[in-house]
Motif scaffolding. Structure first.
Motif, short mmCIF file in Angstrom:
data_model
loop_
_atom_site.label_atom_id
_atom_site.label_comp_id
_atom_site.label_asym_id
_atom_site.label_seq_id
_atom_site.Cartn_x
_atom_site.Cartn_y
_atom_site.Cartn_z
N ALA A 173 0.81 -1.21 0.00
CA ALA A 173 0.00 0.00 0.00
C ALA A 173 0.85 1.27 0.00
O ALA A 173 0.33 2.37 -0.09
CB ALA A 173 -0.91 0.00 1.23
N VAL A 174 2.16 1.11 0.08
CA VAL A 174 3.07 2.25 0.19
C VAL A 174 3.67 2.58 -1.18
O VAL A 174 4.09 1.70 -1.91
CB VAL A 174 4.20 1.94 1.20
CG1 VAL A 174 5.14 3.11 1.32
CG2 VAL A 174 3.63 1.57 2.54
N THR A 175 3.70 3.88 -1.52
CA THR A 175 4.31 4.32 -2.76
C THR A 175 5.45 5.28 -2.42
O THR A 175 5.26 6.25 -1.70
CB THR A 175 3.29 5.04 -3.66
OG1 THR A 175 2.21 4.15 -3.92
CG2 THR A 175 3.92 5.46 -4.97
N PHE A 176 6.62 4.97 -2.96
CA PHE A 176 7.79 5.83 -2.79
C PHE A 176 8.01 6.59 -4.09
O PHE A 176 8.00 6.00 -5.17
CB PHE A 176 9.05 5.00 -2.53
CG PHE A 176 9.02 4.20 -1.26
CD1 PHE A 176 9.50 4.74 -0.09
CD2 PHE A 176 8.54 2.90 -1.25
CE1 PHE A 176 9.49 4.00 1.08
CE2 PHE A 176 8.52 2.16 -0.09
CZ PHE A 176 8.99 2.70 1.08
N SER A 177 8.23 7.88 -3.99
CA SER A 177 8.67 8.69 -5.13
C SER A 177 10.07 9.18 -4.80
O SER A 177 10.24 9.93 -3.83
CB SER A 177 7.74 9.88 -5.36
OG SER A 177 6.48 9.42 -5.78
N VAL A 178 11.05 8.73 -5.59
CA VAL A 178 12.44 9.06 -5.27
C VAL A 178 13.15 9.61 -6.50
O VAL A 178 12.79 9.30 -7.63
CB VAL A 178 13.21 7.82 -4.75
CG1 VAL A 178 12.62 7.31 -3.46
CG2 VAL A 178 13.26 6.72 -5.78
N ASP A 179 14.13 10.47 -6.25
CA ASP A 179 15.00 11.00 -7.29
C ASP A 179 16.33 10.27 -7.18
O ASP A 179 16.89 10.16 -6.08
CB ASP A 179 15.22 12.50 -7.13
CG ASP A 179 13.94 13.29 -7.34
OD1 ASP A 179 13.15 12.90 -8.21
OD2 ASP A 179 13.73 14.30 -6.63
N VAL A 180 16.84 9.78 -8.28
CA VAL A 180 18.11 9.05 -8.30
C VAL A 180 19.26 10.05 -8.17
O VAL A 180 19.41 10.94 -9.00
CB VAL A 180 18.25 8.22 -9.60
CG1 VAL A 180 19.58 7.50 -9.62
CG2 VAL A 180 17.10 7.25 -9.74
N ASP A 181 20.06 9.90 -7.11
CA ASP A 181 21.20 10.79 -6.88
C ASP A 181 22.52 10.16 -7.30
O ASP A 181 23.44 10.87 -7.72
CB ASP A 181 21.29 11.15 -5.39
CG ASP A 181 20.14 12.04 -4.95
OD1 ASP A 181 19.54 12.71 -5.80
OD2 ASP A 181 19.85 12.04 -3.73
#
Length: 131
Positions: free
Chosen positions: A59-67
């Motif tokens: 149920a969890v959504t992660f929005s991440v930027d690749v560093d």
């Protein structure tokens, strides 16, 4: 850390510790639970720094930027340096946690563990049988 300018998506997700194995990462990607810059991806898709990944786990959504890029799994402290989670994603996850806590607090809890006879009756009821 790898000096390459791109890494396979499944390897990066595994190295960043979003999934315990590469096989789980591949399965999630194939199921459409991972998107790169808003587009559904394949496991061999090349990930580059600066891209945005949306990763759904349950149920969890992660929005991440690749560093940073890595194709080797290392300690969790190193994995955290590979990405930055967006503030909206953190806020959304905190809100979901608060909702789950509120829902679990509202459910009645038994005062003690059921005794043997009660456990057997409950098991029989769940199986659909009668005692």
């Amino acid at each position: 850390m790898s000096a390459a300018d791109s890494v396979r998506l499944d390897r990066w997700l595994w190295a960043a510790r979003f999934f315990k194995t590469r096989r789980l990462a591949v399965d999630a990607i194939k199921a459409g639970k991972v998107s790169v810059d808003g587009v559904r991806a394949k496991p061999a898709r090349a990930v580059k720094t600066g891209q945005r990944l949306d990763i759904r786990k349950g149920a969890v959504t992660f929005s991440v930027d690749v560093d940073a890029l890595s194709d080797q799994r290392g300690p969790a402290s190193t994995a955290e340096t590979l990405y930055t989670e967006t503030p909206q994603s953190r806020e959304r996850r905190a809100q979901q946690r608060a909702e789950l806590r509120a829902a679990s607090a509202a459910q009645p809890r038994p005062m003690h563990r059921p005794e043997r006879r009660s456990r057997r009756e409950l098991a029989a009821f769940k199986r659909g049988g009668s005692q």
